[in-house]
Design an enzyme around this catalytic site. Structure first.
Site, PDB file in Angstrom:
ATOM      1  CB  THR A   1       4.753  -0.988   2.736  1.00 18.94           C
ATOM      2  OG1 THR A   1       6.298  -0.732   2.820  1.00 18.94           O
ATOM      3  CG2 THR A   1       4.162  -2.402   2.860  1.00 18.94           C
TER       4      THR A   1
ATOM      5  CB  THR B   1       4.467   4.761   6.575  1.00 19.80           C
ATOM      6  OG1 THR B   1       5.538   3.642   6.606  1.00 19.80           O
ATOM      7  CG2 THR B   1       3.118   4.063   6.140  1.00 19.80           C
ATOM      8  CG  ASP B   2      10.139   4.685   5.968  1.00 23.41           C
ATOM      9  OD1 ASP B   2       9.470   4.147   7.131  1.00 23.41           O
ATOM     10  OD2 ASP B   2      10.550   3.763   5.297  1.00 23.41           O
TER      11      ASP B   2
END
Length: 167
Positions: free
Chosen positions: A11, A84-85
């Site tokens: 992101t 971030t996942d």
């Protein structure tokens, strides 16, 4: 001191699409360039785009490629921007690389957004990399953590510590 920044995607690097076929964001040029231009850094750096993938698309083969790449680079200080996942998973996969201080960071909103956390998280990573010793770390949500002692809270999405982190 020279810092190597590696873009893997996520992101933090998303931008508005260049096509008019929907509203999906695209991973574009490293946000690190724009952020560093605003702070006028007192260090030298290199920025490399290794992947431009959503973190859910990063495979163990990609992680292995990242690990090999890091072992070939002379820089001792490395900041990796990552989605971030699966950021924790990739940090754990890398483990400790002898002679390297590696800090992973990312953002929950694209750097292009006015209310993004990208600048703060990258700033935290830069502060951390200047004082940490050899190892792999995560800098998110105002915390510096070792990968084995943190998780992404499923409700808030924030990275949290599981116990005292840097002991």
């Amino acid at each position: 001191m020279k810092i190597l920044f590696i873009q893997t995607g996520g992101t933090i690097d998303k931008d508005y699409p260049k096509t008019d076929q929907g509203f999906a964001f695209e991973i574009t040029e490293p946000a690190v360039h724009r952020i560093l231009s605003r702070i006028q850094p007192a260090f030298t750096f290199d920025v490399v785009s290794l992947f431009k993938k959503d973190s859910q698309e990063i495979t163990n083969a990609d992680r292995a490629q990242l690990k090999v790449y890091l072992s070939t680079r002379p820089e001792q200080k490395v900041v990796i921007t990552h989605g971030t996942d699966t950021l924790i998973q990739t940090a754990k996969f890398l483990g400790t690389i002898p002679g390297k201080t590696i800090v992973f960071t990312g953002a929950f909103k694209p750097e292009r957004f006015k209310d993004s956390d990208a600048d703060v998280n990258l700033g935290l990573a830069l502060g951390a990399i200047n004082v940490l010793e050899e190892g792999t770390f995560i800098a998110m949500n105002g915390l510096v953590m070792i990968p084995e002692n943190c998780e992404k809270d499923p409700v808030s999405g924030q990275f949290i510590t599981l116990k005292d982190n840097l002991e």
